[in-house]
Design an enzyme around this catalytic site. Sequence first.
Site, PDB file in Angstrom:
ATOM      1  N   HIS A  17       2.356   9.996  15.726  1.00 56.83           N
ATOM      2  CA  HIS A  17       2.687   8.684  16.479  1.00 56.83           C
ATOM      3  C   HIS A  17       2.295   8.660  17.939  1.00 56.83           C
ATOM      4  O   HIS A  17       1.539   7.721  18.310  1.00 56.83           O
ATOM      5  CB  HIS A  17       3.930   8.105  16.494  1.00 56.83           C
ATOM      6  N   LYS A  41      12.396   2.542   2.588  1.00 56.58           N
ATOM      7  CA  LYS A  41      12.745   3.842   3.056  1.00 56.58           C
ATOM      8  C   LYS A  41      14.203   3.710   3.650  1.00 56.58           C
ATOM      9  O   LYS A  41      14.504   2.678   4.122  1.00 56.58           O
ATOM     10  CB  LYS A  41      11.751   4.443   4.116  1.00 56.58           C
ATOM     11  N   ARG A  92      -4.028   8.857   8.612  1.00 52.28           N
ATOM     12  CA  ARG A  92      -4.300  10.408   8.493  1.00 52.28           C
ATOM     13  C   ARG A  92      -5.303  10.614   7.540  1.00 52.28           C
ATOM     14  O   ARG A  92      -5.684  11.467   7.276  1.00 52.28           O
ATOM     15  CB  ARG A  92      -2.698  11.019   8.519  1.00 52.28           C
ATOM     16  N   SER A 129       6.997  11.929   9.599  1.00 52.35           N
ATOM     17  CA  SER A 129       8.359  11.999   9.783  1.00 52.35           C
ATOM     18  C   SER A 129       9.428  12.492   8.715  1.00 52.35           C
ATOM     19  O   SER A 129      10.140  13.429   8.781  1.00 52.35           O
ATOM     20  CB  SER A 129       8.841  10.650  10.071  1.00 52.35           C
TER      21      SER A 129
HETATM   22  O1  PNS Z   1       6.200   3.701   9.513  1.00 52.54           O
HETATM   23  P1  PNS Z   1       6.157   2.987   8.266  1.00 52.54           P
HETATM   24  O2  PNS Z   1       7.427   3.118   7.607  1.00 52.54           O
HETATM   25  O3  PNS Z   1       4.646   2.943   7.622  1.00 52.54           O
HETATM   26  O4  PNS Z   1       5.913   1.437   8.902  1.00 52.54           O
HETATM   27  C1  PNS Z   1       6.287   0.249   8.026  1.00 52.54           C
HETATM   28  C2  PNS Z   1       6.671  -0.918   8.694  1.00 52.54           C
HETATM   29  C3  PNS Z   1       8.118  -0.572   9.254  1.00 52.54           C
HETATM   30  C4  PNS Z   1       5.783  -1.358   9.889  1.00 52.54           C
HETATM   31  C5  PNS Z   1       6.916  -2.073   7.686  1.00 52.54           C
HETATM   32  O5  PNS Z   1       7.778  -1.910   6.785  1.00 52.54           O
HETATM   33  C6  PNS Z   1       7.293  -3.649   8.330  1.00 52.54           C
HETATM   34  O6  PNS Z   1       6.413  -4.167   9.220  1.00 52.54           O
HETATM   35  N1  PNS Z   1       8.582  -3.738   8.687  1.00 52.54           N
HETATM   36  C7  PNS Z   1       9.041  -4.766   9.215  1.00 52.54           C
HETATM   37  C8  PNS Z   1       9.437  -5.996   8.037  1.00 52.54           C
HETATM   38  C9  PNS Z   1       7.957  -6.741   7.645  1.00 52.54           C
HETATM   39  O7  PNS Z   1       7.485  -7.241   8.436  1.00 52.54           O
HETATM   40  N2  PNS Z   1       7.782  -6.696   6.499  1.00 52.54           N
HETATM   41  C10 PNS Z   1       6.591  -7.191   5.711  1.00 52.54           C
HETATM   42  C11 PNS Z   1       5.581  -6.433   5.701  1.00 52.54           C
HETATM   43  S1  PNS Z   1       4.041  -6.866   5.025  1.00 52.54           S
END
Ligand code: PNS
Length: 162
Positions: A17, A41, A92, A129
């Site tokens: 990150h 998750k 990645r 992670s």
């Molecule tokens: O590191 P990750 O788990 O790939 O990140 C995903 C994340 C946290 C950026 C995504 O789940 C997110 O944006 N969560 C906030 C809620 C939201 O906006 N959901 C709609 C996503 S299209």
Amino acid sequence: MRTVVCPGSFDPFTLGHLDVVKRAQQLADHVIVGVARNAGKSALFNAEQRVDFAQRTLQRAGLSAVEVRHVPGLLTEFCDEVGAKHIVKGLRNGADLDSELPMALMNRSISGVETLFILGEPSLSHIASSLVKDVARHGGEISNMVDVDVAHALYLALSEEQ
Ligand code: PNS
């Protein structure tokens, strides 16, 4: 001033990150690391801890100009609040693209916020992670994957898990 948001669940923030945030700094005047919830998750660390780990990692790496904020709800609403028209995400591999693409299209569709993808450093591409937690859970070496404070917190949290 161009502000970009580097979002993620960051459970925990890794050196992979960090690499992406460093690259994002070359594209923007202001980078905000947005610590959000991924509904798909279950997190080991709470939002406050995940923010703290990202801050420690960035500070030790000399990136104290990068802001770290909790994203309490919708990512696009947060982008609007902070004046960011772009999200920056690291890739990645192809699997990352497969999971990122629907989110990027959804975010653009609901708000107009564009997502820019950055390719991470290949020598860090094994760092995820979830895998770092699994290695740590079994007592493996993670010191070259996360900040030293994060590594200590991980071993502690995982020892309390059993
Ligand atoms: O590191 P990750 O788990 O790939 O990140 C995903 C994340 C946290 C950026 C995504 O789940 C997110 O944006 N969560 C906030 C809620 C939201 O906006 N959901 C709609 C996503 S299209």
